[in-house]
Enzyme design. Structure first.
Site, PDB file in Angstrom:
ATOM      1  N   GLY A  27       0.833  -1.209   0.000  1.00  0.00           N
ATOM      2  CA  GLY A  27       0.000   0.000   0.000  1.00  0.00           C
ATOM      3  C   GLY A  27       0.863   1.252   0.000  1.00  0.00           C
ATOM      4  O   GLY A  27       0.578   2.220  -0.705  1.00  0.00           O
ATOM      5  N   ARG A  28       1.941   1.225   0.780  1.00  0.00           N
ATOM      6  CA  ARG A  28       2.792   2.427   0.874  1.00  0.00           C
ATOM      7  C   ARG A  28       3.537   2.675  -0.427  1.00  0.00           C
ATOM      8  O   ARG A  28       3.861   3.810  -0.765  1.00  0.00           O
ATOM      9  CB  ARG A  28       3.760   2.274   2.052  1.00  0.00           C
ATOM     10  CG  ARG A  28       3.043   2.395   3.371  1.00  0.00           C
ATOM     11  CD  ARG A  28       3.904   2.118   4.578  1.00  0.00           C
ATOM     12  NE  ARG A  28       3.035   2.014   5.752  1.00  0.00           N
ATOM     13  CZ  ARG A  28       3.293   1.289   6.814  1.00  0.00           C
ATOM     14  NH1 ARG A  28       4.415   0.598   6.878  1.00  0.00           N
ATOM     15  NH2 ARG A  28       2.456   1.259   7.822  1.00  0.00           N
TER      16      ARG A  28
ATOM     17  N   GLY B 228      -3.042   8.314   7.037  1.00  0.00           N
ATOM     18  CA  GLY B 228      -3.436   6.941   6.710  1.00  0.00           C
ATOM     19  C   GLY B 228      -2.246   6.007   6.510  1.00  0.00           C
ATOM     20  O   GLY B 228      -1.123   6.456   6.256  1.00  0.00           O
ATOM     21  N   GLU B 229      -2.491   4.715   6.634  1.00  0.00           N
ATOM     22  CA  GLU B 229      -1.486   3.655   6.459  1.00  0.00           C
ATOM     23  C   GLU B 229      -0.223   3.928   7.282  1.00  0.00           C
ATOM     24  O   GLU B 229       0.896   3.781   6.807  1.00  0.00           O
ATOM     25  CB  GLU B 229      -1.157   3.462   4.965  1.00  0.00           C
ATOM     26  CG  GLU B 229      -2.378   2.969   4.199  1.00  0.00           C
ATOM     27  CD  GLU B 229      -2.065   2.285   2.883  1.00  0.00           C
ATOM     28  OE1 GLU B 229      -0.903   1.911   2.655  1.00  0.00           O
ATOM     29  OE2 GLU B 229      -3.010   2.104   2.101  1.00  0.00           O
ATOM     30  N   GLY B 230      -0.444   4.346   8.516  1.00  0.00           N
ATOM     31  CA  GLY B 230       0.670   4.662   9.418  1.00  0.00           C
ATOM     32  C   GLY B 230       0.899   6.159   9.440  1.00  0.00           C
ATOM     33  O   GLY B 230       1.364   6.714   8.437  1.00  0.00           O
TER      34      GLY B 230
END
Ligand code: FAD
Length: 593
Positions: free
Chosen positions: A291-292, A412-414
């Protein structure tokens, strides 16, 4: 052991279990922290193989045509919905199963090629790119990575065409940044045939439109009173699945459906477990790596749009009898956007290539990519917003939407703060262990320890003396390569000094960690830019291109990045940290509390 120490031990144990499963080849970022330049992973600049490039070009042509004709980002934002016709169209072009194997109906694209596709979507509409990410980059990723052949055969064919949609559900009220604190429970049934899930998830993209959700829940660890997180495949038609809020109203990426749902005694067959039982956090973090990476691609696309919009306005809007592009303070912004967009693309490509080439551990690089690109994009949007002046504020231009859309990226995502700390701590672990070896030997010498400590000492000392070689092919880049090598040595020296000075308390010193992580991110970004620039110069030379390509953006990035690195390292010894912390503390306990 006091409560704080016990908590620290638990965190360290969790991190060890997640991150350090065994000996691995030294990755690029970990190498930087050891004072090495692991050139094999970053040079030469990766290229998509010719056979796949043709297929990618055809896909991009088809995608652009579809997006030009059918994607209306302003309408998606106004209606807070992505029309089903757009989702179906993306499915037809192959976007929703781009990296899935062909045997399950996917396109079998590499991560590098997939990033080009996401860049194109991110260029136009953040709602759509986040939707695709939630479905493909993270939604069905656990299945792609950890699914058995039977699971893949059963689930993937409909998911990769978009006939069905996926989502990834980790976040809960008590498990936001602290992802390991998942509270959703999964109790095994007495006959062992299924698990009974109870709990709530919130902020889940695609939750209300997904047919398959990868859900993280806590299962008992057999033979102990402990629990661990496990990944489950859940479908919304399972009895007890309750959608609490299908579309939480929100500020940006309004086209995405962000939902909240509860599982109440939901029976999930044991065949729906993804990956090993109890290894759900490892599954989640591996999924987020992907995702990142596509996050980086989407941000690159959006940064390129910023550049186009900035140039357009600066060349047409006149004030003081001149177009805005004549003013140096406007030029400065345009130059910075161009330099950053070049770096974001380079970093995305190199990171995606790590995945394609099978590097085992690229968590540091994907975290660096995520933090770097999301922070730079925010600056790019702010700059282009300023160039447009008052007109940027009105909804007939895309800038206010782009600004609202981009704000989620740093959360988002961390959240970027959590990832910044992660980059510094995981990076420093290697040299930290070597120092520990030396320290323990000094305290309690033994014959066995002496040899290990000697090796550790040699490694630390060697990295301090040696300037790593940065092997560029183009003569005109040798000076940059030399400067980069010296900066890596200085970085390593600074890491060593921080470890020796602060020892274990450094685990809580986030202001120190931030400077170290920022320097590491710029070292990685500069490396990617230098590698790409070298590749472009060599490519032009091989093809006998007479006109020298314009490399001004890459050159500017290197100059600015090197300057930033020097600043971060200088800040380690010359800073206002004590005063910053004292002021915050006085606010936190004082009259504002
Ligand atoms: C639009 C949207 C879509 C989302 N989609 C999904 C999805 O599809 N699936 C999913 O599982 N989740 C999703 N999320 C959740 C997202 O990943 C979380 O919001 C994110 O992880 C942060 O958690 P939190 O919001 O609880 O913030 P908190 O954990 O409460 O953190 C708040 C802030 O505190 C600071 N902070 C926290 N911890 C630290 C630390 N250790 N050091 C320093 N600072 C710290 C950071 O600045 C952080 O921004 C989505 C969220 C949004 C808003």
């Amino acid at each position: 052991m006091n409560k704080l120490d016990a908590q620290r031990q638990k965190e360290i144990q969790q991190a060890e279990e997640l991150l350090f499963t065994g000996p691995q080849v030294l990755g690029f970022a970990k190498g930087l922290f050891q004072g090495h330049f692991v050139s094999d992973w970053v040079m030469p600049y990766p290229r998509i193989p010719a056979a796949q490039q043709g297929e990618l070009d055809d896909t991009l042509t088809e995608l652009r045509k579809f997006l030009d004709e059918h994607l209306d980002p302003a309408e998606i934002d106004r209606q807070a919905d992505i029309p089903r016709s757009v989702i179906d169209g993306l499915g037809r072009v192959g976007v929703l199963g781009m990296t899935a194997p062909k045997e399950y109906g996917g396109r079998g694209f590499s991560q590098m090629a997939n990033c080009k596709v996401l860049e194109e979507i991110g260029r136009r509409c953040a709602s759509t790119s986040v939707f695709v990410n939630a479905h493909h980059s993270i939604g069905i990723r656990a299945l792609l990575l950890f699914g058995t052949h039977e699971q893949n055969q059963k689930w993937l064919p409909k998911l990769v065409t978009g006939e069905q949609l996926g989502a990834f559900a980790l976040t809960e009220k008590e498990a936001g940044s602290d992802a390991a604190n998942v509270q959703m429970q999964a109790r095994p049934s007495e006959d062992g045939s299924h698990f009974i899930l109870n709990g709530e998830k919130r902020y889940i993209t695609n939750a209300a439109i997904a047919h398959e959700l990868t859900v993280m829940a806590r299962t008992p660890v057999p033979g102990s009173d402990k629990t661990a997180v496990t990944a489950f495949l859940v479908t919304p038609d399972m009895p007890g699945f309750e959608m609490l809020e299908a579309r939480m109203p929100k500020m940006g990426i309004r086209g995405t459906a962000t939902g909240r749902f509860a599982l109440r005694d939901v029976k999930v067959p044991k065949e729906n477990i993804l990956g090993p039982q109890g290894k759900g956090l490892k599954v989640a973090l591996t999924v987020l790596d992907f995702g990142r990476t596509t996050f980086g691609a989407c941000c690159t696309g959006a940064a390129k749009t910023c550049l186009e919009l900035a140039v357009q306005h600066a060349n047409t809007r006149k004030q003081f009898n001149k177009t805005l592009g004549n003013f140096h303070l406007v030029k400065k912004k345009i130059a910075r956007i161009a330099a950053d967009a070049y770096a974001m693309e380079s970093m995305t490509t190199v990171t995606a290539a790590f995945i394609d080439r099978g590097l085992e551990d690229y968590m540091l690089e994907t975290a660096m990519l995520k933090v770097f690109t999301t922070e730079r994009l925010w600056e790019c949007i702010n700059d282009v917003f300023q160039i447009y002046g008052g007109s940027a504020y009105f909804v007939d231009l895309p800038l206010e939407r782009m600004m609202r859309d981009a704000r989620i990226n740093q959360i988002g995502e961390g959240a970027n703060e959590v990832l910044t700390s992660f980059i510094a701590l995981v990076g420093m672990r290697g040299p930290g262990m070597e120092f520990k070896e030396i320290y323990d030997t000094m305290m309690k010498p033994s014959r066995d320890r002496m040899s290990k400590a000697w090796a550790a000492g040699k490694s630390r000392l060697g990295a301090t003396i040696r300037v790593p070689d940065v092997p560029v092919q183009s003569d005109q880049l040798r000076d940059y390569a030399r400067q980069l090598g010296h900066l890596i040595r200085r970085f390593n020296f600074a890491v060593n000094r921080a470890l020796i000075t602060y020892r274990e308390p450094i685990l809580d010193m986030q202001l120190v960690q931030e400077r170290i992580a920022n320097a590491a991110m710029d070292l990685f970004a500069s490396t990617c830019v230098l590698s790409r620039l070298d590749g472009e110069i060599q490519f032009a030379r091989r093809n006998g291109d007479a006109a020298a390509p314009d490399h001004s953006a890459a050159n500017l990035f290197l100059r600015q990045s090197f300057r930033r690195i020097r600043g971060f390292l200088a800040g380690l010894t010359n800073n206002d940290d004590k005063s910053v912390l004292a002021t915050a503390d006085s606010c936190l306990v004082g009259p504002h509390s």
